[in-house]
Design a protein around this motif. Structure first.
Motif, PDB file in Angstrom:
ATOM      1  N   HIS A 157      26.232  17.735  13.042  1.00 56.08           N
ATOM      2  CA  HIS A 157      27.037  18.958  13.009  1.00 56.08           C
ATOM      3  C   HIS A 157      28.524  18.634  12.817  1.00 56.08           C
ATOM      4  CE1 HIS A 157      28.788  22.795  14.170  1.00 56.08           C
ATOM      5  NE2 HIS A 157      29.489  22.163  15.103  1.00 56.08           N
ATOM      6  N   ALA A 158      29.056  17.711  13.602  1.00 51.32           N
ATOM      7  CA  ALA A 158      30.495  17.424  13.592  1.00 51.32           C
ATOM      8  C   ALA A 158      30.933  16.528  12.430  1.00 51.32           C
ATOM      9  CB  ALA A 158      30.903  16.785  14.920  1.00 51.32           C
ATOM     10  N   PHE A 159      30.082  15.590  12.039  1.00 51.88           N
ATOM     11  CA  PHE A 159      30.425  14.612  11.000  1.00 51.88           C
ATOM     12  C   PHE A 159      29.267  14.478  10.009  1.00 51.88           C
ATOM     13  CE2 PHE A 159      32.639  13.262  14.896  1.00 51.88           C
ATOM     14  CZ  PHE A 159      33.957  13.325  14.451  1.00 51.88           C
ATOM     15  N   PRO A 160      29.016  15.513   9.182  1.00 54.82           N
ATOM     16  CA  PRO A 160      27.891  15.423   8.246  1.00 54.82           C
ATOM     17  C   PRO A 160      28.046  14.192   7.348  1.00 54.82           C
ATOM     18  CG  PRO A 160      29.047  17.534   8.040  1.00 54.82           C
ATOM     19  CD  PRO A 160      29.797  16.717   9.028  1.00 54.82           C
ATOM     20  N   GLY A 161      26.992  13.429   7.240  1.00 58.48           N
ATOM     21  CA  GLY A 161      27.018  12.216   6.428  1.00 58.48           C
ATOM     22  C   GLY A 161      27.375  10.964   7.213  1.00 58.48           C
ATOM     23  N   TRP A 162      27.478  11.057   8.527  1.00 52.65           N
ATOM     24  CA  TRP A 162      27.851   9.891   9.340  1.00 52.65           C
ATOM     25  C   TRP A 162      26.859   8.743   9.188  1.00 52.65           C
ATOM     26  CZ3 TRP A 162      24.567   7.910  12.960  1.00 52.65           C
ATOM     27  CH2 TRP A 162      23.542   8.739  13.426  1.00 52.65           C
ATOM     28  N   ARG A 163      25.622   9.040   8.843  1.00 55.00           N
ATOM     29  CA  ARG A 163      24.586   7.995   8.744  1.00 55.00           C
ATOM     30  C   ARG A 163      24.863   7.009   7.611  1.00 55.00           C
ATOM     31  NH1 ARG A 163      20.101  10.017  11.898  1.00 55.00           N
ATOM     32  NH2 ARG A 163      20.508  12.192  12.424  1.00 55.00           N
ATOM     33  N   THR A 164      25.734   7.375   6.691  1.00 52.28           N
ATOM     34  CA  THR A 164      26.062   6.485   5.566  1.00 52.28           C
ATOM     35  C   THR A 164      27.279   5.607   5.853  1.00 52.28           C
ATOM     36  OG1 THR A 164      27.478   8.146   4.520  1.00 52.28           O
ATOM     37  CG2 THR A 164      25.136   8.159   3.914  1.00 52.28           C
ATOM     38  N   LEU A 165      27.872   5.728   7.029  1.00 51.94           N
ATOM     39  CA  LEU A 165      29.040   4.918   7.376  1.00 51.94           C
ATOM     40  C   LEU A 165      28.626   3.459   7.552  1.00 51.94           C
ATOM     41  CD1 LEU A 165      30.705   7.269  10.024  1.00 51.94           C
ATOM     42  CD2 LEU A 165      31.402   6.918   7.646  1.00 51.94           C
TER      43      LEU A 165
END
Length: 194
Positions: A114-122
């Motif tokens: 919710h807060a950081f969409p796409g965090w899994r690609t960091l």
């Protein structure tokens, strides 16, 4: 005439209600206790907020946190977890488990979705590699580092709990499994070993 109590939504509203129940300043159902009401898990962002005047203003950006409550069934006692946001009333789906990476990790990940969409690609780092992480922050989307975007830390085991912000660190440490190596570099026959 019976009145129904409207269930509150949002991490901040639930935490305020939790403190009212805990301090005995509300007409909660007789069977309801503070541990059975949704509240911010101790040690997670917003956990210090209560109806006594702390952190009355929401943060300026979406901020993930973890909500929890206890539930007892005939057979056992279990915890329920859901992600929450301190900026808005968003709440994630309910996950059941005993904590310590079981149920709570999925809820924290929902809150980060919710807060950081796409965090899994960091990019991820090994535990304790803070200098390396500081170099990798240039790969983060603009503004995320200042808003407390998570640091992805390679996990030592399959069920390692995500770490909430602590000791002045403004961000979650999300534990992820180490990415698999390049399978093409592994010898496929015995002769390759000699």
């Amino acid at each position: 005439m019976t009145t129904t109590i409207r269930e509150l939504a949002g991490a901040r509203a639930r935490q305020s209600y939790y403190w009212r129940v805990r301090n005995g300043r509300t007409r909660a159902l007789a069977r309801e206790s503070a541990s059975q009401t949704w509240h911010i898990q101790p040690g997670h962002p917003g956990g210090a907020y209560c109806d006594l005047g702390h952190e009355l203003e929401p943060p300026a950006h979406h901020t993930p946190t973890l909500l929890s409550r206890s539930r007892s069934s005939r057979r056992r006692h279990e915890q329920e977890f859901r992600g929450g946001c301190l900026h808005c009333d968003w709440e994630g789906p309910v996950h059941r488990g005993d904590g310590y990476g079981d149920g709570d990790n999925a809820a924290i990940e929902d809150a980060h979705d919710h807060a950081f969409p796409g965090w899994r690609t960091l990019p991820s780092v090994a535990a304790g590699s803070w200098s390396r992480w500081r170099r990798l922050t240039s790969l983060y989307p603009a503004g995320w580092v200042d808003q407390g975007a998570p640091v992805l830390v390679m996990s030592r085991s399959r069920r390692e709990a995500h770490a909430p912000p602590h000791r002045g660190r403004r961000r979650y440490e999300l534990r992820i499994l180490q990415p698999p190596g390049n399978p093409g570099s592994i010898p496929t026959d015995q002769e390759a070993l000699f």
